[in-house]
Scaffold this active site. Structure first.
Site, short mmCIF file in Angstrom:
data_model
loop_
_atom_site.label_atom_id
_atom_site.label_comp_id
_atom_site.label_asym_id
_atom_site.label_seq_id
_atom_site.Cartn_x
_atom_site.Cartn_y
_atom_site.Cartn_z
CD GLU A 1 -3.06 -0.95 0.17
OE1 GLU A 1 -3.07 0.08 -0.53
OE2 GLU A 1 -3.90 -1.86 0.05
CG ASP B 1 -6.01 -7.35 -7.46
OD1 ASP B 1 -4.94 -7.60 -6.86
OD2 ASP B 1 -6.85 -6.55 -7.01
CD GLU C 1 -15.03 -4.53 -1.27
OE1 GLU C 1 -13.92 -4.79 -0.77
OE2 GLU C 1 -15.17 -3.96 -2.38
CD GLU D 1 -10.68 -1.72 -7.89
OE1 GLU D 1 -9.59 -1.50 -7.31
OE2 GLU D 1 -11.79 -1.39 -7.39
#
Length: 677
Positions: free
Chosen positions: A153, A298, A394, A412
């Site tokens: 992150e 991902d 989610e 996304e």
């Protein structure tokens, strides 16, 4: 030379210091962070085929106003906290606000939301506001908190945000964009370098796969070392930011570490070329063997394809294509992509019926690969779920039932919508974007920003506004409705910065495509018949300068001190460094009149090896001889440092008296510490 390599001082600024003055607010939002509802553009509700360019502009402006409502609310109610709590109208401070477990690993006490979102200001054409944010970050933000953070992150949000803003600030300053000319000395690249260096200890593992966490101040502390597991995306999504950092600074260590991590993951693929979800950093054993395209994996796929685009190494493309073929063969079940076991892709998996929202990035990645028809099919499946709930839960089942019911305003789905519209120009995707924008606007807007959806069934709100809402969600919405500019059908007030010249990271930060012309100095993937070998490229001693050398204006900007010290030391020997000094500032160079917030003063000092950084109510001054590109500048820097030291000692009694009287007639300094070596 016996001069110490580094002299550290703390300067107590007794006089009032004028911090960067924020420009007038965008007309879309007022200064207190609340929306100016009377100025909100009406949203068109016509069928997709009737969305005209004028309607697109209205939607584009609506997306911009929505961004500013969140940004201004953060700056008013939360800054310098990392995130805004929009229902509480306060900042989320790690260790103060309620602990959320792993979710708080993104928080490093470094004003995360400002750093993560400031390049959106430039993308939206607000150059003065953007340069104000750049100056504020350079002066305010520290990166050395005693806190354990997520390596992943911190990389994608902070390192990527700093590099993106650095590149855009250079372009804005060089091309004189904005209402008035701006100067920039490359401070953000130095900050990105500092932060990247703080992440490097995490890569010290037997496999080269980094630990998931690191302490910003002390490196691999006991707390950071306690977990030897990390996700594939966490370990495999470093190459864009670290590759850019190496190419921009000339230090190959970052790209090498990131490439080693991807190499380690690739070498542990299954016989079917599938990859697992969670891996042990020391043994390389898979701890979770589920293979899919969603959470945990991902952005590993995304960074393989984009690494080829950004860095120009064909090995990444071949690795991506190998994985892509495996995913389309073993993970795609009908219209959906369902997790399977990497070593037994045809066996049943009791957890494989859940699709997570993060996987909605996949259609956009398929567009970049060129598989547009498959992207359209995938995107339609996600849109069917969005139509049912208004938002993408989610987690949901293939028959469109919500499994994990929350929705933190993730980007996304709209990211993939943007790419599909760019590829097809089908107005359907404009209509989909309009529906998403309208739903966010009518549901998630609160007085102090944008609140996450706690339950898509009831539309109950959550006291949460992640930094990616401003960095990605509103950026992609804005670009969707402004994207005709790239096809030559330019609308009024279009962007001057051409996003076609950049690769978007997984956090929607912009990295320049011309980095691919800079040869990396890293080793290739291990020998493998399925991977074409990369040829050895000639190394460039000063990558960035040579890349832009053909552009006279940019070259002059380099020579005039517009770039960071890391770039200035790369000037060719024949460069007329002395003659290229910036226009002398309206300042004598006397230490007693230094204004740390004045960019002209800071640039003048930077060329002489002197750098100022805020440290509480003081300024830390560092002197680095290597920063000076000529002997003359080095001598001037040494003389100025001696002047500062002498003046500081002489003014200590006066400083105390002035502080007691709240005087602001002149700048007084107090020396606190001297450090040699």
């Amino acid at each position: 030379m016996s001069t110490p390599l580094r002299v550290l001082l703390a300067l107590a600024v007794i006089a009032w210091i004028a911090w960067p003055t924020r420009p007038a607010q965008s007309s879309a939002a007022n200064a207190n962070g609340s929306a100016v509802r009377g100025k909100q553009p009406p949203l068109p509700s016509s069928p997709a085929s009737e969305i005209t360019p004028a309607m697109q502009r209205e939607l584009r402006d609506a997306a911009k106003e929505m961004f500013y409502h969140g940004f201004n609310s953060y700056m008013k109610y939360a800054y310098p906290a990392d995130e805004l709590m929009p229902l509480s109208c306060t900042g989320r401070v790690r260790g103060v606000t309620p602990n959320r477990g792993d979710m708080d690993d993104a928080l490093g006490r470094f004003a995360l939301t400002l750093v993560d979102s400031m390049d959106t200001l430039a993308v939206m054409g607000d150059y003065d506001e953007f340069m104000w944010a750049v100056a504020k970050v350079a002066l305010d933000i520290r990166l050395d908190a005693d806190v354990v953070v997520s390596v992943f992150e911190t990389n994608i949000r902070m390192v990527g945000g700093l590099i993106s803003a650095h590149v855009l600030a250079l372009e804005i300053a060089n091309r004189r964009l904005g209402r008035s000319p701006h100067t920039y000395n490359g401070r953000l690249l130095a900050m990105a370098y500092d932060l990247g260096t703080r992440l490097l200890p995490a890569f010290d593992t037997p496999t080269g796969i980094p630990y998931a966490r690191v302490n910003l101040r002390f490196g691999m502390t006991k707390e950071a070392l306690k977990d030897h597991s990390t996700c594939t995306a966490c370990a495999g999504s470093m190459i864009l930011e670290f590759g850019a950092l190496s190419r921009l600074t000339g230090n190959p260590v970052f790209e090498e570490k990131a490439k080693n991590a991807m190499r380690a993951l690739w070498s542990r693929r299954s016989a079917d070329n599938l990859i697992g979800n969670v891996i042990h950093t020391h043994t390389g054993q898979w701890l979770r063997e589920e293979s899919g395209i969603g959470a945990g994996i991902d952005s590993y796929y995304e960074y393989l394809l984009k690494a080829y685009m950004l860095l120009g190494d064909a090995v990444y493309l071949d690795v991506f294509n190998t994985h892509y073929s495996a995913v389309m063969t073993h993970v795609k079940r009908g219209a959906w992509f369902i997790d399977t076991r990497m070593h037994q892709p045809y066996s049943a998996n009791r957890n494989n019926l859940i699709v997570d929202a993060l996987s909605a990035f996949w259609p956009g990645l398929q567009v970049l690969k060129g598989d547009v028809d498959a992207a359209k099919e995938s995107h339609q499946m996600y849109f069917d779920v969005v139509k049912r709930f208004g938002f993408l839960p989610e987690g949901f089942t293939a028959d469109h039932r919500a499994h994990w019911v929350h929705h933190p305003l993730r980007p996304e789905f709209i990211e993939s919508t943007y790419y599909l519209y760019r590829a097809t120009k089908d107005p359907l995707y404009l209509e989909i974007g309009r529906q998403v924008l309208e739903k966010i606007k009518s549901t998630a807007r609160v007085n102090c920003g944008w609140a996450a959806i706690a339950d898509v069934n009831t539309l109950r709100l959550e006291d949460r506004m992640d930094s990616f809402v401003l960095s990605e969600t509103f950026k992609y919405l804005y670009l969707l409705f402004d994207s005709d500019r790239a096809s030559g059908n330019r609308m009024e007030d279009d962007l001057t910065i051409d996003v076609e010249n950049f690769v978007f990271t997984t956090e929607a930060h912009l990295l320049p495509l011309n980095l691919s012309t800079i040869a990396g100095r890293t080793t290739p993937f291990p020998e493998d018949d399925t991977i074409p070998r990369s040829s050895t490229h000639q190394q460039l001693s000063c990558p960035v300068f040579q890349v832009y050398d053909a552009h006279a204006a940019f070259t002059q900007f380099v020579l005039s001190g517009g770039l960071s010290p890391l770039w200035n030391i790369c000037l060719p020997q024949e460069a007329p460094a002395v003659a290229s000094e910036p226009t002398p500032p309206p300042w004598s160079g006397d230490a007693s009149s230094i204004n740390p917030s004045n960019p002209i003063h800071r640039n003048y000092l930077s060329l002489r090896g002197i750098d100022l950084q805020p440290s509480g109510d003081h300024f830390k001054v560092s002197f680095n001889p290597a920063q000076c590109v000529t002997t003359q500048l080095l001598m001037e820097g040494q003389a100025l440092m001696q002047q500062i030291i002498g003046l500081s000692h002489a003014q200590q009694p006066a400083a105390q008296a002035a502080q007691a009287a709240h005087a602001d007639s002149s700048t007084l300094f107090s020396v606190v510490v001297f450090v040699g070596d």
